[in-house]
Design a protein around this motif. Structure first.
Motif, PDB file in Angstrom:
ATOM      1  N   PHE A 118       0.826  -1.209   0.000  1.00  0.00           N
ATOM      2  CA  PHE A 118       0.000   0.000   0.000  1.00  0.00           C
ATOM      3  C   PHE A 118       0.859   1.257   0.000  1.00  0.00           C
ATOM      4  N   TRP A 119       1.125   1.721  -1.228  1.00  0.00           N
ATOM      5  CA  TRP A 119       1.911   2.921  -1.455  1.00  0.00           C
ATOM      6  C   TRP A 119       1.108   3.863  -2.344  1.00  0.00           C
ATOM      7  N   PRO A 120       1.413   5.156  -2.320  1.00  0.00           N
ATOM      8  CA  PRO A 120       0.657   6.094  -3.153  1.00  0.00           C
ATOM      9  C   PRO A 120       0.682   5.707  -4.624  1.00  0.00           C
ATOM     10  N   ASP A 121      -0.470   5.827  -5.225  1.00  0.00           N
ATOM     11  CA  ASP A 121      -0.608   5.619  -6.675  1.00  0.00           C
ATOM     12  C   ASP A 121      -0.219   4.205  -7.118  1.00  0.00           C
ATOM     13  N   THR A 122      -0.422   3.216  -6.238  1.00  0.00           N
ATOM     14  CA  THR A 122      -0.172   1.828  -6.615  1.00  0.00           C
ATOM     15  C   THR A 122      -1.461   1.023  -6.427  1.00  0.00           C
ATOM     16  N   ASP A 123      -1.574  -0.068  -7.163  1.00  0.00           N
ATOM     17  CA  ASP A 123      -2.740  -0.948  -7.074  1.00  0.00           C
ATOM     18  C   ASP A 123      -2.305  -2.238  -6.388  1.00  0.00           C
ATOM     19  N   TYR A 124      -2.845  -2.480  -5.204  1.00  0.00           N
ATOM     20  CA  TYR A 124      -2.429  -3.673  -4.448  1.00  0.00           C
ATOM     21  C   TYR A 124      -2.742  -4.959  -5.204  1.00  0.00           C
ATOM     22  N   LYS A 125      -3.733  -4.923  -6.086  1.00  0.00           N
ATOM     23  CA  LYS A 125      -4.096  -6.123  -6.835  1.00  0.00           C
ATOM     24  C   LYS A 125      -3.051  -6.491  -7.889  1.00  0.00           C
ATOM     25  N   GLN A 126      -2.252  -5.517  -8.290  1.00  0.00           N
ATOM     26  CA  GLN A 126      -1.229  -5.758  -9.300  1.00  0.00           C
ATOM     27  C   GLN A 126       0.122  -6.120  -8.686  1.00  0.00           C
ATOM     28  N   MET A 127       0.208  -6.103  -7.366  1.00  0.00           N
ATOM     29  CA  MET A 127       1.466  -6.438  -6.698  1.00  0.00           C
ATOM     30  C   MET A 127       1.728  -7.939  -6.781  1.00  0.00           C
ATOM     31  N   GLU A 128       2.993  -8.312  -6.647  1.00  0.00           N
ATOM     32  CA  GLU A 128       3.371  -9.730  -6.634  1.00  0.00           C
ATOM     33  C   GLU A 128       3.333 -10.240  -5.205  1.00  0.00           C
ATOM     34  N   TYR A 129       2.655 -11.362  -4.996  1.00  0.00           N
ATOM     35  CA  TYR A 129       2.549 -11.972  -3.679  1.00  0.00           C
ATOM     36  C   TYR A 129       3.190 -13.354  -3.724  1.00  0.00           C
ATOM     37  N   PRO A 130       4.469 -13.447  -3.372  1.00  0.00           N
ATOM     38  CA  PRO A 130       5.166 -14.737  -3.415  1.00  0.00           C
ATOM     39  C   PRO A 130       4.504 -15.747  -2.469  1.00  0.00           C
ATOM     40  N   PRO A 131       4.681 -17.036  -2.739  1.00  0.00           N
ATOM     41  CA  PRO A 131       4.155 -18.066  -1.836  1.00  0.00           C
ATOM     42  C   PRO A 131       4.706 -17.866  -0.417  1.00  0.00           C
TER      43      PRO A 131
END
Length: 270
Positions: free
Chosen positions: A59-72
């Protein structure tokens, strides 16, 4: 002087022009102070085995949490935008992403979903100056619906005390009358009057002189009789306060319906 005034006006106009293009912060821009984040992450590491887990902060400014990479096996430990808190929790639950999120304290029970509500309620002063009562939400505590976290609360409160020391609180003998004493009586329905003949004006007590302290707003020294009356009045005010609080609690006591009792019986039978 005239030239200096024109220069200042040009500077003010320029700053106003630049400000139009600055990103406006909203109530969601509650950036977590590093010392607060470290306390929360340290506490979590004592409760859950985080060895080998990558900590993710999406959760950073102007970022989409859904597009972040979530490693196992990663764990999201972050402060999300509270306005879309329910959406975020549901999204992580649907995808099996492990999380420990800062959450709005007063509405943390408002979402019916399988996660744990960690009720803290500590006032956290975020980087944008917002003072927010904060609790936490997580799916790391198995089948626990909700839990209190007094040790985390104490750590967060201690951090705030260090950051912003509380002003000292002074107490005075019953022979010292302050405006706050009479205000306490007024607020809680106790009438009392002090005769001028049994009071003497004082700005500070002799015991305060070495430290340079004084009575806030000044005060009066009272005779033994008036000190006793004032002490009794303050006790009565405190009693009225307690009685009023008890009445308000009783007046707002909601009953459980027959339908709800059936639900309770089913839960108890299981």
């Amino acid at each position: 002087m005239k030239g200096g005034g024109q220069m200042k006006k040009r500077q003010d106009d320029y700053e106003a022009f630049v400000a139009k293009f600055e990103r406006k912060r909203t109530s969601d821009d509650c950036y977590t102070p590093p010392e607060v984040y470290d306390i929360v992450l340290g506490w979590l590491g004592e409760q859950v085995d985080l060895r080998g887990a990558q900590i993710v902060r999406p959760f950073w400014p102007d970022t989409d949490y859904k597009q972040m990479e979530y490693p196992p096996e990663c764990v999201v430990v972050d402060n999300p935008p509270f306005s879309i808190f329910a959406e975020i929790v549901r999204w992580y639950l649907e995808r099996g992403v492990r999380f420990f999120l800062f959450a709005p304290h007063k509405t943390i029970f408002g979402l019916d979903a399988p996660y744990t509500r960690l009720i803290c309620g500590a006032d956290v002063i975020y980087e944008n100056g917002a003072n927010v009562a904060t609790s936490f939400a997580s799916n790391l505590f198995e089948d626990t619906l909700a839990m209190s976290v007094p040790d985390l609360y104490e750590r967060l409160k201690a951090a705030e005390y260090k950051k912003k020391p509380l002003p000292p609180r002074y107490s005075y003998p019953s022979h010292v009358l302050t405006f706050s004493d009479l205000a306490r009586c007024s607020v809680h329905g106790v009438a009392i009057s002090i005769p001028r003949s049994e009071a003497a004006f004082v700005r500070r007590l002799d015991s305060q002189r070495p430290s340079g302290k004084a009575i806030y707003g000044s005060g009066f020294l009272l005779s033994d009789r008036q000190a006793a009356r004032m002490e009794a009045a303050l006790l009565e005010a405190d009693r009225h306060k307690a009685e009023k609080a008890a009445q308000e609690i009783e007046a707002h006591a909601w009953a459980i319906s027959d339908r709800e009792r059936e639900i309770i019986a089913q839960l108890s039978a299981g």
